[in-house]
Design a protein around this motif. Sequence first.
Motif, PDB file in Angstrom:
ATOM      1  N   ASP A  71       0.810  -1.216   0.000  1.00 14.67           N
ATOM      2  CA  ASP A  71       0.000   0.000   0.000  1.00 14.67           C
ATOM      3  C   ASP A  71       0.848   1.273   0.000  1.00 14.67           C
ATOM      4  OD1 ASP A  71       0.890  -0.395   2.565  1.00 14.67           O
ATOM      5  OD2 ASP A  71      -1.073  -0.191   3.516  1.00 14.67           O
ATOM      6  N   HIS A  72       1.989   1.255   0.704  1.00 17.12           N
ATOM      7  CA  HIS A  72       2.830   2.454   0.735  1.00 17.12           C
ATOM      8  C   HIS A  72       3.448   2.726  -0.640  1.00 17.12           C
ATOM      9  CE1 HIS A  72       6.861   0.527   0.747  1.00 17.12           C
ATOM     10  NE2 HIS A  72       6.245  -0.463   1.372  1.00 17.12           N
ATOM     11  N   GLU A  73       3.693   1.661  -1.405  1.00 17.13           N
ATOM     12  CA  GLU A  73       4.231   1.828  -2.756  1.00 17.13           C
ATOM     13  C   GLU A  73       3.172   2.423  -3.685  1.00 17.13           C
ATOM     14  OE1 GLU A  73       7.381  -1.706  -3.446  1.00 17.13           O
ATOM     15  OE2 GLU A  73       5.368  -2.409  -2.918  1.00 17.13           O
ATOM     16  N   VAL A  74       1.932   2.012  -3.480  1.00 19.11           N
ATOM     17  CA  VAL A  74       0.830   2.568  -4.273  1.00 19.11           C
ATOM     18  C   VAL A  74       0.675   4.055  -3.966  1.00 19.11           C
ATOM     19  CG1 VAL A  74      -1.654   2.470  -4.742  1.00 19.11           C
ATOM     20  CG2 VAL A  74      -0.375   0.360  -4.351  1.00 19.11           C
ATOM     21  N   ARG A  75       0.777   4.397  -2.689  1.00 17.91           N
ATOM     22  CA  ARG A  75       0.657   5.804  -2.293  1.00 17.91           C
ATOM     23  C   ARG A  75       1.756   6.649  -2.946  1.00 17.91           C
ATOM     24  NH1 ARG A  75      -2.281   7.872   1.661  1.00 17.91           N
ATOM     25  NH2 ARG A  75      -2.597   5.793   2.586  1.00 17.91           N
ATOM     26  N   GLU A  76       2.964   6.107  -2.974  1.00 18.18           N
ATOM     27  CA  GLU A  76       4.083   6.837  -3.598  1.00 18.18           C
ATOM     28  C   GLU A  76       3.843   7.042  -5.089  1.00 18.18           C
ATOM     29  OE1 GLU A  76       7.514   4.535  -2.690  1.00 18.18           O
ATOM     30  OE2 GLU A  76       7.495   5.026  -0.540  1.00 18.18           O
ATOM     31  N   LEU A  77       3.305   6.028  -5.767  1.00 24.59           N
ATOM     32  CA  LEU A  77       3.024   6.143  -7.202  1.00 24.59           C
ATOM     33  C   LEU A  77       1.959   7.200  -7.471  1.00 24.59           C
ATOM     34  CD1 LEU A  77       3.063   2.428  -8.410  1.00 24.59           C
ATOM     35  CD2 LEU A  77       4.469   4.280  -9.302  1.00 24.59           C
ATOM     36  N   ILE A  78       0.942   7.230  -6.621  1.00 24.26           N
ATOM     37  CA  ILE A  78      -0.121   8.220  -6.774  1.00 24.26           C
ATOM     38  C   ILE A  78       0.445   9.639  -6.576  1.00 24.26           C
ATOM     39  CG2 ILE A  78      -2.236   9.124  -5.713  1.00 24.26           C
ATOM     40  CD1 ILE A  78      -3.098   6.230  -5.234  1.00 24.26           C
ATOM     41  N   GLN A  79       1.282   9.788  -5.575  1.00 29.49           N
ATOM     42  CA  GLN A  79       1.889  11.092  -5.313  1.00 29.49           C
ATOM     43  C   GLN A  79       2.769  11.542  -6.488  1.00 29.49           C
ATOM     44  OE1 GLN A  79       3.852  10.291  -1.584  1.00 29.49           O
ATOM     45  NE2 GLN A  79       2.040  10.833  -0.360  1.00 29.49           N
ATOM     46  N   GLU A  80       3.458  10.592  -7.094  1.00 29.55           N
ATOM     47  CA  GLU A  80       4.301  10.907  -8.255  1.00 29.55           C
ATOM     48  C   GLU A  80       3.452  11.388  -9.432  1.00 29.55           C
ATOM     49  OE1 GLU A  80       6.692   7.553  -9.230  1.00 29.55           O
ATOM     50  OE2 GLU A  80       7.738   7.521  -7.297  1.00 29.55           O
ATOM     51  N   VAL A  81       2.317  10.725  -9.651  1.00 29.84           N
ATOM     52  CA  VAL A  81       1.414  11.116 -10.740  1.00 29.84           C
ATOM     53  C   VAL A  81       0.829  12.496 -10.474  1.00 29.84           C
ATOM     54  CG1 VAL A  81      -0.764  10.598 -11.886  1.00 29.84           C
ATOM     55  CG2 VAL A  81       0.843   8.767 -11.408  1.00 29.84           C
ATOM     56  N   GLN A  82       0.427  12.732  -9.237  1.00 32.98           N
ATOM     57  CA  GLN A  82      -0.145  14.032  -8.888  1.00 32.98           C
ATOM     58  C   GLN A  82       0.871  15.153  -9.093  1.00 32.98           C
ATOM     59  OE1 GLN A  82      -1.656  13.066  -4.852  1.00 32.98           O
ATOM     60  NE2 GLN A  82      -3.663  13.678  -5.649  1.00 32.98           N
ATOM     61  N   SER A  83       2.135  14.838  -8.858  1.00 30.19           N
ATOM     62  CA  SER A  83       3.187  15.836  -9.017  1.00 30.19           C
ATOM     63  C   SER A  83       3.581  16.033 -10.480  1.00 30.19           C
ATOM     64  CB  SER A  83       4.420  15.415  -8.204  1.00 30.19           C
ATOM     65  OG  SER A  83       5.487  16.313  -8.408  1.00 30.19           O
ATOM     66  N   ALA A  84       3.667  14.921 -11.216  1.00 33.30           N
ATOM     67  CA  ALA A  84       4.136  14.988 -12.605  1.00 33.30           C
ATOM     68  C   ALA A  84       3.035  15.369 -13.597  1.00 33.30           C
ATOM     69  CB  ALA A  84       4.755  13.652 -13.008  1.00 33.30           C
ATOM     70  N   SER A  85       1.800  14.931 -13.317  1.00 34.07           N
ATOM     71  CA  SER A  85       0.696  15.172 -14.260  1.00 34.07           C
ATOM     72  C   SER A  85      -0.558  15.618 -13.516  1.00 34.07           C
ATOM     73  CB  SER A  85       0.404  13.904 -15.070  1.00 34.07           C
ATOM     74  OG  SER A  85       1.560  13.410 -15.703  1.00 34.07           O
ATOM     75  N   PRO A  86      -0.501  16.739 -12.814  1.00 38.23           N
ATOM     76  CA  PRO A  86      -1.617  17.176 -11.975  1.00 38.23           C
ATOM     77  C   PRO A  86      -2.906  17.469 -12.747  1.00 38.23           C
ATOM     78  CG  PRO A  86      -0.025  18.942 -12.235  1.00 38.23           C
ATOM     79  CD  PRO A  86       0.608  17.712 -12.790  1.00 38.23           C
ATOM     80  N   LYS A  87      -2.799  17.857 -14.019  1.00 41.66           N
ATOM     81  CA  LYS A  87      -3.990  18.238 -14.786  1.00 41.66           C
ATOM     82  C   LYS A  87      -4.582  17.081 -15.596  1.00 41.66           C
ATOM     83  CE  LYS A  87      -2.619  23.108 -15.180  1.00 41.66           C
ATOM     84  NZ  LYS A  87      -2.350  24.248 -16.101  1.00 41.66           N
ATOM     85  N   LYS A  88      -3.903  15.969 -15.613  1.00 34.62           N
ATOM     86  CA  LYS A  88      -4.397  14.813 -16.347  1.00 34.62           C
ATOM     87  C   LYS A  88      -5.644  14.246 -15.664  1.00 34.62           C
ATOM     88  CE  LYS A  88      -1.583  13.453 -19.829  1.00 34.62           C
ATOM     89  NZ  LYS A  88      -2.028  12.970 -21.149  1.00 34.62           N
ATOM     90  N   GLN A  89      -6.624  13.865 -16.481  1.00 31.08           N
ATOM     91  CA  GLN A  89      -7.814  13.245 -15.907  1.00 31.08           C
ATOM     92  C   GLN A  89      -7.458  11.855 -15.353  1.00 31.08           C
ATOM     93  OE1 GLN A  89     -10.755  13.223 -19.040  1.00 31.08           O
ATOM     94  NE2 GLN A  89     -11.502  15.262 -18.493  1.00 31.08           N
ATOM     95  N   ILE A  90      -8.033  11.554 -14.207  1.00 29.94           N
ATOM     96  CA  ILE A  90      -7.715  10.291 -13.529  1.00 29.94           C
ATOM     97  C   ILE A  90      -8.023   9.082 -14.411  1.00 29.94           C
ATOM     98  CG2 ILE A  90      -8.247   8.852 -11.520  1.00 29.94           C
ATOM     99  CD1 ILE A  90      -8.927  11.467 -10.019  1.00 29.94           C
ATOM    100  N   LYS A  91      -9.131   9.140 -15.125  1.00 23.98           N
ATOM    101  CA  LYS A  91      -9.524   7.985 -15.947  1.00 23.98           C
ATOM    102  C   LYS A  91      -8.556   7.746 -17.111  1.00 23.98           C
ATOM    103  CE  LYS A  91     -12.672  10.572 -19.014  1.00 23.98           C
ATOM    104  NZ  LYS A  91     -14.068  10.702 -19.492  1.00 23.98           N
TER     105      LYS A  91
END
Length: 272
Positions: free
Chosen positions: A135-155
């Motif tokens: 779960d902590h690895e998933v959280r890190e991946l999500i944080q990376e996406v939010q930082s790298a592609s904040p405007k990208k639609q989640i879907k």
Amino acid sequence: EPVREIIPVGNVIGLHLKSGLEKFSKVIVTTGGQPKLDGFKWLSDLGHNIVEPVPSLFTFNMPKNPITKLMGLSVPNATVRVQGSKLMQSEPLLITHWGMSGPAVLKTSAWGARVLHELNYQFVAHINWLGDVKDHEVRELIQEVQSASPKKQIKNLCPFELPQRLWDFHLEQCEIISDKPWAELSKKHINKLIEVLTNDQYSVSGKTTFKEEFVTAGGIDLADVDFNTMESRKVPGLFFAGEVLNIDGVTGGFNFQAAWTTGFIAGKHCLI
């Protein structure tokens, strides 16, 4: 002609047929597995110990679960765990119109044949859709996406190796608005998404046999057989091969191999 009974007669084996008693120096039993204990009574009457048969190699039924709408979809590596037990397998997983199948489920059913029988095939299956990712690895991946592609639609940006239909399904499960940008995903939804991806839970109610095969765990106790020859330790001249023995394997041809190998050994020593 059907054999009604096996009768040891001195140093030979008698087969009671409709036409009478026929005597043979050696006999090989290859009758396969039986779903119920009384199917082995004719062998237990000869003094053999029988390990109670239970089904093995089956899929999980999940009646009316929304996941079945994704039937035909597969995940390359998922971890299946049975709640309240040590059963756990990481393999490809297939979603079917009745529930779940694929190597991850089939191997779980094989290794856990007796445990799941004792549960009457009513249990909770925990699914990690990402295999052994924590779960902590998933959280890190999500944080990376939010930082790298904040405007990208989640879907439109799934940071995990999941089929698009399954990703859409999980977003709906978590009540996440799919066209929302990653930057706007709340902590509450992040926690829910992590839980679903790494510890999704499904109530299993019943089983379905794999294709048309029906493998059973149980049969002639292996202690009653000399595996150098496949001859019975209880009745000289009587040999066993295949699933009549307390042998069952996971999916992948192991049950066929067990039948071929034990059959070869029994046949070879019957010619000596």
